[in-house]
Motif scaffolding. Structure first.
Motif, short mmCIF file in Angstrom:
data_model
loop_
_atom_site.label_atom_id
_atom_site.label_comp_id
_atom_site.label_asym_id
_atom_site.label_seq_id
_atom_site.Cartn_x
_atom_site.Cartn_y
_atom_site.Cartn_z
N PHE A 22 0.87 -1.17 0.00
CA PHE A 22 0.00 0.00 0.00
C PHE A 22 0.90 1.23 0.00
O PHE A 22 2.01 1.18 0.53
CB PHE A 22 -0.90 0.01 1.24
N ALA A 23 0.45 2.32 -0.58
CA ALA A 23 1.22 3.56 -0.58
C ALA A 23 1.44 4.01 0.87
O ALA A 23 0.60 3.75 1.74
CB ALA A 23 0.48 4.64 -1.36
N GLU A 24 2.55 4.65 1.11
CA GLU A 24 2.88 5.11 2.46
C GLU A 24 1.75 5.96 3.01
O GLU A 24 1.24 6.87 2.35
CB GLU A 24 4.19 5.90 2.45
N GLY A 25 1.34 5.63 4.22
CA GLY A 25 0.26 6.35 4.87
C GLY A 25 -1.13 5.88 4.49
O GLY A 25 -2.12 6.35 5.03
N GLU A 26 -1.24 4.94 3.54
CA GLU A 26 -2.55 4.46 3.09
C GLU A 26 -2.82 3.01 3.50
O GLU A 26 -3.80 2.42 3.07
CB GLU A 26 -2.67 4.59 1.57
N SER A 27 -1.95 2.45 4.31
CA SER A 27 -2.13 1.08 4.75
C SER A 27 -3.37 0.98 5.64
O SER A 27 -3.51 1.74 6.60
CB SER A 27 -0.89 0.61 5.53
N PRO A 28 -4.28 0.05 5.33
CA PRO A 28 -5.49 -0.08 6.14
C PRO A 28 -5.19 -0.80 7.46
O PRO A 28 -4.12 -1.37 7.64
CB PRO A 28 -6.40 -0.93 5.25
#
Length: 105
Positions: A22-28
Protein backbone atom coordinates in the motif's frame (compact mmCIF):
# COMPACT_ATOMS: atom_id res chain seq x y z
CA UNK A 1 -4.44 -16.86 -14.25
CA UNK A 2 -4.21 -13.15 -14.90
CA UNK A 3 -3.63 -10.42 -12.33
CA UNK A 4 -7.26 -9.39 -12.79
CA UNK A 5 -8.46 -12.92 -12.01
CA UNK A 6 -6.22 -13.11 -8.96
CA UNK A 7 -7.49 -9.73 -7.74
CA UNK A 8 -11.07 -10.90 -8.27
CA UNK A 9 -10.33 -13.95 -6.16
CA UNK A 10 -8.83 -11.83 -3.38
CA UNK A 11 -11.86 -9.57 -3.49
CA UNK A 12 -13.91 -12.56 -2.29
CA UNK A 13 -12.10 -12.41 1.08
CA UNK A 14 -13.52 -8.97 1.81
CA UNK A 15 -10.10 -7.80 3.03
CA UNK A 16 -8.40 -4.71 1.59
CA UNK A 17 -5.62 -5.74 -0.80
CA UNK A 18 -2.93 -4.21 -2.98
CA UNK A 19 -0.28 -5.38 -5.38
CA UNK A 20 3.07 -5.55 -3.53
CA UNK A 21 2.31 -2.80 -0.98
CA UNK A 22 0.00 0.00 0.00
CA UNK A 23 1.22 3.56 -0.58
CA UNK A 24 2.88 5.11 2.46
CA UNK A 25 0.26 6.35 4.87
CA UNK A 26 -2.55 4.46 3.09
CA UNK A 27 -2.13 1.08 4.75
CA UNK A 28 -5.49 -0.08 6.14
CA UNK A 29 -6.03 -1.55 9.57
CA UNK A 30 -5.36 -5.30 9.66
CA UNK A 31 -6.31 -7.75 8.40
CA UNK A 32 -5.19 -6.85 4.89
CA UNK A 33 -3.49 -8.60 1.97
CA UNK A 34 -0.57 -7.80 -0.30
CA UNK A 35 0.07 -10.01 -3.31
CA UNK A 36 2.81 -10.18 -5.90
CA UNK A 37 4.23 -12.25 -8.71
CA UNK A 38 7.96 -12.23 -7.91
CA UNK A 39 9.12 -14.58 -10.65
CA UNK A 40 8.38 -17.49 -12.94
CA UNK A 41 9.19 -21.17 -13.28
CA UNK A 42 8.26 -21.64 -16.93
CA UNK A 43 8.34 -25.02 -18.67
CA UNK A 44 10.40 -25.14 -21.83
CA UNK A 45 10.27 -27.23 -24.96
CA UNK A 46 12.39 -26.89 -28.08
CA UNK A 47 14.27 -23.96 -26.54
CA UNK A 48 11.12 -21.89 -26.04
CA UNK A 49 8.64 -21.20 -23.29
CA UNK A 50 6.10 -23.96 -23.76
CA UNK A 51 4.02 -23.33 -20.65
CA UNK A 52 4.13 -20.18 -18.52
CA UNK A 53 4.12 -20.64 -14.74
CA UNK A 54 4.02 -17.60 -12.46
CA UNK A 55 5.15 -17.65 -8.86
CA UNK A 56 2.48 -16.04 -6.71
CA UNK A 57 2.73 -14.79 -3.14
CA UNK A 58 -0.30 -13.81 -1.12
CA UNK A 59 0.62 -12.18 2.18
CA UNK A 60 -2.06 -11.91 4.86
CA UNK A 61 -1.23 -9.38 7.58
CA UNK A 62 -2.93 -9.43 10.98
CA UNK A 63 -2.16 -7.75 14.29
CA UNK A 64 -2.89 -10.97 16.19
CA UNK A 65 -3.04 -14.64 15.29
CA UNK A 66 -6.32 -14.81 13.35
CA UNK A 67 -7.35 -18.35 12.35
CA UNK A 68 -10.66 -17.01 10.99
CA UNK A 69 -8.91 -14.69 8.53
CA UNK A 70 -6.58 -17.50 7.47
CA UNK A 71 -9.54 -19.86 6.98
CA UNK A 72 -11.24 -17.29 4.76
CA UNK A 73 -8.19 -16.93 2.50
CA UNK A 74 -7.74 -20.71 2.40
CA UNK A 75 -11.40 -21.28 1.52
CA UNK A 76 -11.07 -18.89 -1.45
CA UNK A 77 -7.91 -20.70 -2.63
CA UNK A 78 -9.44 -24.14 -2.06
CA UNK A 79 -12.64 -23.20 -3.90
CA UNK A 80 -10.49 -22.08 -6.86
CA UNK A 81 -8.68 -25.45 -6.83
CA UNK A 82 -5.31 -23.85 -6.09
CA UNK A 83 -2.54 -25.81 -4.38
CA UNK A 84 -0.54 -23.63 -2.00
CA UNK A 85 2.05 -23.80 0.75
CA UNK A 86 1.68 -21.73 3.90
CA UNK A 87 4.19 -20.20 6.31
CA UNK A 88 4.00 -17.62 9.07
CA UNK A 89 6.28 -15.05 10.66
CA UNK A 90 5.95 -12.32 13.29
CA UNK A 91 7.33 -9.01 12.02
CA UNK A 92 8.50 -7.30 15.20
CA UNK A 93 9.16 -3.90 13.61
CA UNK A 94 5.62 -3.75 12.20
CA UNK A 95 3.92 -5.56 15.09
CA UNK A 96 2.15 -7.75 12.52
CA UNK A 97 1.88 -11.41 11.69
CA UNK A 98 2.48 -12.29 8.05
CA UNK A 99 0.90 -15.50 6.83
CA UNK A 100 2.38 -16.25 3.44
CA UNK A 101 0.61 -18.37 0.84
CA UNK A 102 2.98 -19.44 -1.94
CA UNK A 103 1.85 -21.06 -5.15
CA UNK A 104 2.50 -21.40 -8.85
CA UNK A 105 -0.18 -20.57 -11.40
Amino acid sequence: MTLEELAGMLEETGFPFAYDHFAEGESPDPPFICYLLPGSDNFSADGRVYFRISEVRIELYTDRKDPGAEALVETVLDDAGIFYNKSEVWIQSEKLYEVLYSMEL
